[in-house]
Write an enzyme that holds these catalytic residues in place. Structure first.
Site, PDB file in Angstrom:
ATOM      1  N   THR A  87       0.818  -1.214   0.000  1.00  0.00           N
ATOM      2  CA  THR A  87       0.000   0.000   0.000  1.00  0.00           C
ATOM      3  C   THR A  87       0.847   1.257   0.000  1.00  0.00           C
ATOM      4  O   THR A  87       0.478   2.271  -0.591  1.00  0.00           O
ATOM      5  CB  THR A  87      -0.922  -0.027   1.246  1.00  0.00           C
ATOM      6  OG1 THR A  87      -1.778  -1.163   1.111  1.00  0.00           O
ATOM      7  CG2 THR A  87      -1.755   1.212   1.380  1.00  0.00           C
ATOM      8  N   THR A 165       2.111  -4.262   4.279  1.00  0.00           N
ATOM      9  CA  THR A 165       2.027  -4.537   5.717  1.00  0.00           C
ATOM     10  C   THR A 165       1.614  -5.974   6.034  1.00  0.00           C
ATOM     11  O   THR A 165       1.928  -6.474   7.109  1.00  0.00           O
ATOM     12  CB  THR A 165       1.015  -3.593   6.402  1.00  0.00           C
ATOM     13  OG1 THR A 165      -0.262  -3.759   5.797  1.00  0.00           O
ATOM     14  CG2 THR A 165       1.453  -2.157   6.325  1.00  0.00           C
ATOM     15  N   ASP A 166       0.912  -6.649   5.102  1.00  0.00           N
ATOM     16  CA  ASP A 166       0.367  -7.968   5.453  1.00  0.00           C
ATOM     17  C   ASP A 166       1.443  -8.945   5.928  1.00  0.00           C
ATOM     18  O   ASP A 166       1.226  -9.688   6.881  1.00  0.00           O
ATOM     19  CB  ASP A 166      -0.377  -8.582   4.253  1.00  0.00           C
ATOM     20  CG  ASP A 166      -1.723  -7.923   4.012  1.00  0.00           C
ATOM     21  OD1 ASP A 166      -2.019  -6.932   4.702  1.00  0.00           O
ATOM     22  OD2 ASP A 166      -2.475  -8.392   3.136  1.00  0.00           O
ATOM     23  N   LYS A 244       1.398  -7.960  13.025  1.00  0.00           N
ATOM     24  CA  LYS A 244       0.307  -7.065  12.619  1.00  0.00           C
ATOM     25  C   LYS A 244      -0.939  -7.589  13.317  1.00  0.00           C
ATOM     26  O   LYS A 244      -1.386  -8.707  13.032  1.00  0.00           O
ATOM     27  CB  LYS A 244       0.147  -7.126  11.092  1.00  0.00           C
ATOM     28  CG  LYS A 244      -0.942  -6.211  10.560  1.00  0.00           C
ATOM     29  CD  LYS A 244      -1.070  -6.305   9.034  1.00  0.00           C
ATOM     30  CE  LYS A 244      -2.141  -5.332   8.545  1.00  0.00           C
ATOM     31  NZ  LYS A 244      -2.352  -5.364   7.099  1.00  0.00           N
TER      32      LYS A 244
END
Ligand code: ASP
Length: 439
Positions: A87, A165-166, A244
């Site tokens: 992202t 970020t995943d 996360k």
């Protein structure tokens, strides 16, 4: 309309208000984008603008064409940005309405004039991938590029890696294990809102990563993301002990069973170390020792759940390693307590079969915090007798990466003994009460 240059400090007057900020590039012709002091971007429709005043001209930043560098000042430290994807390098594709990883490292940097005051930046596009699609081969690619950068640039102060970020925490673990004796900070940065959005967290996360690199003696791999929902501070989180834990919040990343390494105050450009226990040493007599992943290695994760069937386990029969993500303190349904739970015995047989076929089986917990303790209840002890290795207080993701890394580089018996050792800060001997998520 006045001709404006990227980085000019301007004041815009509209019918209703007067706005101050830095002029940055806009994806739309009829909109001017201002970067405000808060770090947020704001779009103003050209047709609403009555007057534009240039308060201060942008300092001349020289872009050395083709070389991928933005140099401002020889006295500033050198930082390289290696773009991977996610992202943070995405923008809205107006033709499809979807967000995709299309921004180049150069475009990303153009929108962060603050970075020029902190460092001389080299940049390189390595990939444009959403992180859920990454494979072990990508870890190898990144590690090779890091090596090249360090070799090429003797005065390199650190590397920033914009990344989705995943699976940011998988990559930070992978690089932590791969790059032994690393002599600079390698900081992975993501964002939860794409960089073309006014509310994007990417600028502050990247700027804090650069502020940290410029001032730190930390050596190793870490993550830099928002500390909370304000835009005041970011945290530097340990590469092997971070997860996360929220799908969309900007402060989604938390250190697990340990303290964050440091807090970076974006506005004050100030670093506070939150632990003394961070790595600042490297052995100058030795080179960085990089070990890679086997690209096609099969290692899996199986999450325990009620009513699990032996076929769930036998699906891993050709795997070299398996992480069983057990429940609670480290349990897996391998025991029958009554006729209704008899099928669980078949689960045990399947695990035994995997271990006999040389698969290394590790047990972690699906509780995010705490430590596996398989000695408290009889079923846990029986799992140890079967040959399952407890994952201590490692996260499932780090245990998975560590197992794959070890299986890529060592023989089975060595893998089992190294797995129990703390190689890169992934195991905490003690967990303190305040090392728990705090909202
Ligand atoms: N799916 C995206 C990725 O991990 C999400 C993000 O970057 O935040 O690449």
């Amino acid at each position: 309309m006045k001709s404006l240059n990227f980085g000019d400090h301007i004041e815009i007057t509209t019918k209703n208000q007067s706005l101050k900020g830095i002029y940055i590039n806009s994806p739309k012709k009829d909109v001017i984008i201002l970067k405000k002091n808060s770090g947020y971007n704001m779009g103003v429709n050209k047709k609403d603008i009555k007057k534009i005043k240039v308060v201060k001209k942008a300092s001349k930043a020289k872009k050395v064409k083709g070389k991928g560098s933005i140099k401002t000042n020889k006295k500033l430290p050198n930082i390289t940005i290696l773009k991977i994807g996610g992202t943070i390098v995405s923008k809205l594709d107006y033709s499809t309405g979807a967000v995709s990883a299309k921004i180049t490292a150069e475009e990303l940097l153009e929108n962060i004039p603050e970075l020029r005051k902190i460092a001389n930046i080299n940049y390189k596009d390595i990939a444009s991938i959403m992180s859920e699609s990454m494979r072990f081969s990508h870890y190898n690619l990144i590690a090779k590029e890091i090596q090249k950068e360090i070799k090429k640039n003797k005065n390199l102060k650190g590397i920033i890696i914009p990344h989705g970020t995943d699976t940011l925490h998988y990559t930070s673990s992978a690089l932590s294990f791969m790059l032994e004796n690393i002599n600079i900070p390698i900081i992975l940065v993501g964002s939860q809102r794409s960089s073309d959005r006014g509310s994007s967290d990417s600028f502050i996360n990247l700027t804090c990563a650069a502020q940290f690199i410029a001032k730190t003696d930390f050596k190793g791999v870490a993550i830099c993301m928002h500390e909370d929902i304000s835009d005041d501070t970011c945290l530097i989180l340990p590469g092997t002990k971070t997860n996360k834990i929220h799908t969309s919040r900007r402060d989604a990343f938390k250190s697990i069973n340990t303290q964050p390494i440091a807090r970076v105050d974006y506005f004050k450009n100030k670093i506070d170390f939150l632990t003394k226990n961070y790595n600042k040493f490297y052995d100058e007599s030795k080179k960085i020792n990089t070990k890679y992943f086997k690209d096609n290695l099969k290692v899996g994760i199986l999450k325990s759940h009620s009513n699990i069937h032996p076929e769930n386990i036998s699906a891993f029969k050709n795997y070299k390693g398996l992480i069983l993500e057990g429940t609670g303190l480290g349990h897996f349904p391998t025991k029958s307590f009554d006729p209704l739970s008899k099928v669980n015995e078949k689960n045990r047989k399947e695990i035994e079969r995997l271990i006999k076929k040389n698969c290394v089986v590790i047990l972690t917990s699906q509780c995010t915090y705490g430590r596996v303790n398989m000695n408290i209840y009889t079923p846990g002890r029986e799992l140890i007798e079967l040959g399952i290795v407890p994952g201590k207080d490692m996260t499932t993701e780090t245990a998975f990466i560590k197992l794959a890394f070890l299986l890529s580089n060592y023989k089975k018996e060595q893998v089992k003994s190294l797995f129990k050792e703390n190689l890169r800060g992934e195991i905490s001997e003690r967990i303190l009460p305040h090392e728990f998520v705090d909202y």
